[in-house]
Write a protein that holds these residues in place. Structure first.
Motif, PDB file in Angstrom:
ATOM      1  N   HIS A   1       0.101   4.364   5.437  1.00 28.78           N
ATOM      2  CA  HIS A   1       0.890   3.415   6.227  1.00 28.78           C
ATOM      3  C   HIS A   1       2.107   4.137   6.797  1.00 28.78           C
ATOM      4  CE1 HIS A   1       2.429  -0.558   7.410  1.00 28.78           C
ATOM      5  NE2 HIS A   1       3.622  -0.115   7.040  1.00 28.78           N
TER       6      HIS A   1
ATOM      7  N   HIS B   1       9.828  -8.748   2.956  1.00 24.49           N
ATOM      8  CA  HIS B   1       9.000  -8.175   1.898  1.00 24.49           C
ATOM      9  C   HIS B   1       7.639  -7.737   2.438  1.00 24.49           C
ATOM     10  CE1 HIS B   1       7.330  -7.479  -2.061  1.00 24.49           C
ATOM     11  NE2 HIS B   1       6.274  -8.185  -1.711  1.00 24.49           N
ATOM     12  N   ARG B   2       7.203  -6.587   1.966  1.00 22.76           N
ATOM     13  CA  ARG B   2       5.877  -6.067   2.279  1.00 22.76           C
ATOM     14  C   ARG B   2       5.382  -5.305   1.068  1.00 22.76           C
ATOM     15  NH1 ARG B   2       3.987  -1.233   3.501  1.00 22.76           N
ATOM     16  NH2 ARG B   2       6.026  -0.296   3.906  1.00 22.76           N
ATOM     17  N   GLU B   3       4.168  -5.587   0.643  1.00 26.87           N
ATOM     18  CA  GLU B   3       3.596  -4.859  -0.476  1.00 26.87           C
ATOM     19  C   GLU B   3       3.349  -3.405  -0.057  1.00 26.87           C
ATOM     20  OE1 GLU B   3       3.209  -5.832  -3.521  1.00 26.87           O
ATOM     21  OE2 GLU B   3       3.815  -7.913  -3.170  1.00 26.87           O
TER      22      GLU B   3
ATOM     23  N   ARG C   1      11.947  -1.702   5.157  1.00 25.93           N
ATOM     24  CA  ARG C   1      10.533  -2.049   5.285  1.00 25.93           C
ATOM     25  C   ARG C   1      10.346  -2.953   6.502  1.00 25.93           C
ATOM     26  NH1 ARG C   1       8.311  -3.263  -0.851  1.00 25.93           N
ATOM     27  NH2 ARG C   1       9.409  -1.512  -1.837  1.00 25.93           N
ATOM     28  N   ASN C   2       9.243  -2.720   7.202  1.00 23.72           N
ATOM     29  CA  ASN C   2       8.905  -3.464   8.423  1.00 23.72           C
ATOM     30  C   ASN C   2       9.878  -3.198   9.572  1.00 23.72           C
ATOM     31  OD1 ASN C   2       6.595  -4.879   7.394  1.00 23.72           O
ATOM     32  ND2 ASN C   2       8.022  -6.127   6.191  1.00 23.72           N
TER      33      ASN C   2
ATOM     34  N   GLU D   1       5.801   4.090   8.523  1.00 24.39           N
ATOM     35  CA  GLU D   1       6.969   3.204   8.634  1.00 24.39           C
ATOM     36  C   GLU D   1       8.222   4.034   8.841  1.00 24.39           C
ATOM     37  OE1 GLU D   1       7.667  -0.716   6.536  1.00 24.39           O
ATOM     38  OE2 GLU D   1       8.663   0.705   5.194  1.00 24.39           O
TER      39      GLU D   1
END
Length: 380
Positions: free
Chosen positions: A193, A184-186, A169-170, A195
């Motif tokens: 989104h 962390h990312r919701e 994530r990210n 990614e």
């Protein structure tokens, strides 16, 4: 348009001038690559510092699949109208291609779509082979479609082959700013989104395996690489823990990159055949290996990332390669492994091990891919 004969030596070599290219521009581009690559003796494959996890969270940087001991040096080739106008380095060497493997997943998916095995906006959980899979049963994952997986907008949540989706994530590929990789990312709704996430790519590979009910390397060989005359030297690996049961048989699910080992290994010449197939919109000589409709969809921009299609990088608004046409696109992997396709100029360019940037150039904001293309296209 020419189509190379089968085998490693099936390419017809021609002088640049014979196909409308400036020989000086071609030489300039080749010399640029040869002087901006990293010598092979300086590089070993080491992933020990690639993951943002500390010891308390496990050794997430460890490889799960095989990796070559060392890689080759700078190498590449240029095809114009299917004929070889330049090559440098060892274009026969089988080497890791990293995330170029993602684009081969797009090819395998296209062959399945052409046969009506799935619809792009069909939920994966509703597709053949997934009734007992379990990977799409949760509320977060149930709405995921094949289009979401192919555009990297799925927001799939879970752990696959001992790797949680949160590890990527990210991840900053194709982005600027924002939180760091692994933070962390919701999660958001599927399709909203974008990614770059290798765990989710491996989930796509597993889903395609269940769809075909046969190993994906066999599918790729039968449907595309053999008909396109590729050698049998390329390999597509999974992980030591990625064997799964499919219709009562044990099969290995391949990885869609080299993030934890495995992945697609091939020569520059075999990669060029894949690029030439895309350039010709799925046709190889008199045979159609992929539908023109699939290639059109695969090279159309994602709603939430104009530079991304179905696991292919696009040049929307000429933001990735300012020196190249907006219609150009590419299969891209770590180490600047590039299969670049330019329909406007009937060009396919394969680059292996090009340095990311070059401080000798006054335009410091441009990647070396564009600096190479600027030199080459000056004579197109």
């Amino acid at each position: 348009m020419e189509f190379p004969d089968a085998g490693d030596d099936g390419f017809d070599t021609v002088d640049p001038e014979a196909v409308g290219l400036d020989p000086d521009a071609v030489r300039d581009a080749v010399e640029f690559h040869l002087t901006t690559g990293t010598p092979p003796e300086q590089v070993a494959y080491d992933f020990s510092n690639q993951e943002p996890w500390d010891e308390s969270e496990g050794e997430m940087g460890d490889t799960l699949g095989p990796m070559p001991d060392r890689r080759g040096g700078p190498a590449g080739l240029i095809l114009k109208e299917g004929r070889l106008v330049a090559e440098w380095g060892d274009t026969h060497r089988v080497d890791h291609s990293f995330s170029v493997a993602k684009s081969f997943l797009s090819v395998v998916a296209g062959a399945a779509w052409d046969r009506g095995l799935f619809e792009l906006d069909e939920r994966v959980v509703d597709t053949a082979g997934h009734a007992e899979d379990g990977g799409f049963d949760s509320e977060q994952n149930a709405a995921i479609t094949w289009r979401h997986l192919l555009q990297q907008t799925s927001e799939w949540e879970g752990t696959l082959f001992d790797r949680p989706d949160s590890i990527d994530r990210n991840r900053g590929v194709g982005k600027t700013g924002g939180p760091g990789k692994g933070e962390h990312r919701e999660l958001e709704a599927p399709g909203t989104h974008w990614e770059y996430n290798d765990v989710r790519i491996n989930r796509l590979a597993l889903s395609l395996l269940r769809l075909w009910a046969k190993p994906l390397p066999r599918v790729l060989a039968h449907e595309v690489m053999d008909p396109a005359g590729a050698t049998r030297t390329w390999e597509w690996h999974g992980y030591h823990n990625s064997d799964v049961a499919v219709e009562g048989r044990t099969m290995t699910s391949v990885s869609g990159g080299g993030h934890w080992g495995g992945g697609f290994w091939g020569s520059a010449r075999d990669l060029a055949r894949a690029g030439h197939l895309l350039l010709n919109r799925g046709r190889w000589g008199d045979r159609r290996l992929l539908s023109e409709e699939w290639v059109e969809r695969a090279t159309a921009p994602c709603d939430v990332n104009p530079n991304y299609g179905f696991l292919l990088w696009l040049n929307g608004d000429r933001t990735l390669w300012p020196s190249a046409p907006e219609s150009a696109y590419a299969m891209l992997g770590h180490g600047q492994n590039v299969v670049w396709v330019d329909p406007e100029h009937d060009l396919v360019v394969v680059l292996r091990w090009l340095a990311l940037s070059d401080d000798r150039d006054e335009r410091e904001d441009l990647p070396n891919q564009d600096r190479f293309l600027r030199r080459l296209l000056r004579g197109a």
